[in-house]
Write an enzyme that holds these catalytic residues in place. Structure first.
Site, PDB file in Angstrom:
ATOM      1  CB  CYS A  69       3.988  11.633   2.287  1.00 11.16           C
ATOM      2  SG  CYS A  69       2.558  11.125   1.277  1.00 11.16           S
ATOM      3  CB  VAL A  83      -1.563 -10.103  -0.073  1.00 10.72           C
ATOM      4  CG1 VAL A  83      -0.330 -10.250   0.807  1.00 10.72           C
ATOM      5  CG2 VAL A  83      -1.321 -10.769  -1.439  1.00 10.72           C
ATOM      6  CG  HIS A 133       3.170 -11.920   4.320  1.00 10.35           C
ATOM      7  ND1 HIS A 133       2.995 -13.260   4.004  1.00 10.35           N
ATOM      8  CD2 HIS A 133       4.193 -11.872   5.201  1.00 10.35           C
ATOM      9  CE1 HIS A 133       3.884 -13.983   4.670  1.00 10.35           C
ATOM     10  NE2 HIS A 133       4.612 -13.170   5.406  1.00 10.35           N
ATOM     11  CB  SER A 141       0.521 -22.330   5.354  1.00 11.44           C
ATOM     12  OG  SER A 141       1.842 -21.817   5.289  1.00 11.44           O
TER      13      SER A 141
END
Length: 292
Positions: free
Chosen positions: A152, A125, A141, A241
């Protein structure tokens, strides 16, 4: 965006041996044989830019501290949880937002420009792939550099929100201790108590980073889109990862089902080790630049 020519920041990178020439050759063959490479990256791509990960043995956030990231339900439900989250994030933001791409990010951008990389999916991120210039990309993500209103849907840049925080908290000061993968820092409850959090300027609703918090799910629309890109690809490379989180792991399972060759480049074990065609235990920023 330029990348620092200085040596990589290895503070949060687990120890590993230099790339084995045989492994370099194997990955070279894998990449050369790929025409439409699907790449998935994780925290291990950004550790060399000085951003810690969660799970690395001995040096990941979970190994070093008993701290855990904010849970989605807690953030939605509790005003004090949001106050704590945003106070820490406010302190950590200048450092977190200043991190720059490393050699791994730049190599993947170059592969895209050469038409080798068909699609990149990052679980990070931190916006480092965007800073490096990657365009054919999905941020699985989300991204800490964007904020939206839960009521909104209005969106603003995180840098803009920093100015609102400063205006609302002109005399508030806190010293940060340590930094986490998502820009969070360690603060005491006492430090957080008087921090003021702005509401949405349009409707007064709750502001949240445009990221998938732990306990939340990635939208079905995004998952479908990534599956389509994977269906167009002929091989998969997982870089940095351990694939412990299902939101990313599901695409490796789909690649296995399609019988696509899968290469894994990660320091330490991953969930794919038993079915990957190739497993390499090296630093992404050290091995990827060796591939032509």
């Amino acid at each position: 965006h330029s990348v620092s020519r200085a040596s990589p920041n290895l503070t949060f990178v687990p120890a590993c041996l230099p790339p084995d020439p045989v492994e370099v050759e194997e990955l070279q063959r894998f990449v050369s044989n790929s025409k439409r490479l699907f790449v998935m990256t994780g925290a291990g791509v950004s550790t060399e830019s000085g951003i810690p990960d969660y799970r690395s043995e001995g040096i990941g956030l979970y190994a070093r501290t008993d701290r855990r990231p904010v849970q989605h339900a807690e953030f939605i439900r509790s005003a004090s949880a949001r106050q704590r989250y945003w106070a820490r994030n406010f302190v950590g933001w200048p450092q977190f937002s200043s991190h720059q791409p490393n050699k791994a990010h730049l190599v993947l951008r170059d592969w895209e420009k050469l038409g080798k990389l068909h699609w990149l999916v990052t679980q990070n991120v931190d916006a480092l792939h965007t800073k490096a210039g990657s365009r054919r990309m999905t941020e699985l993500h989300g991204c800490m550099h964007r904020v939206f209103c839960l009521a909104c849907g209005d969106r603003i840049l995180r840098s803009e929100l920093q100015e609102h925080f400063e205006a609302l908290n002109p005399t508030w000061k806190a010293e940060a201790f340590g930094v986490a993968p998502d820009g969070d820092v360690f603060l005491t409850d006492e430090q957080v108590r008087n921090f003021r959090v702005p509401a949405c300027r349009r409707c007064g609703g709750i502001l949240k980073p445009d990221v998938t918090f732990f306990g939340d799910t990635v939208s079905q629309e995004k998952v479908r889109f990534v599956h389509q890109r994977l269906a167009e690809s002929d091989s998969m490379l997982v870089a940095g990862s351990s694939m412990q989180v299902y939101s990313g792991y599901r695409f490796a399972l789909a690649a296995r089902e399609k019988k696509l060759p899968i290469a894994v480049l990660n320091i330490g074990p991953t969930r794919l080790d038993h079915f990957a065609s190739l497993k390499l235990n090296s630093r992404c920023g050290e091995l990827l630049p060796l591939i032509v």
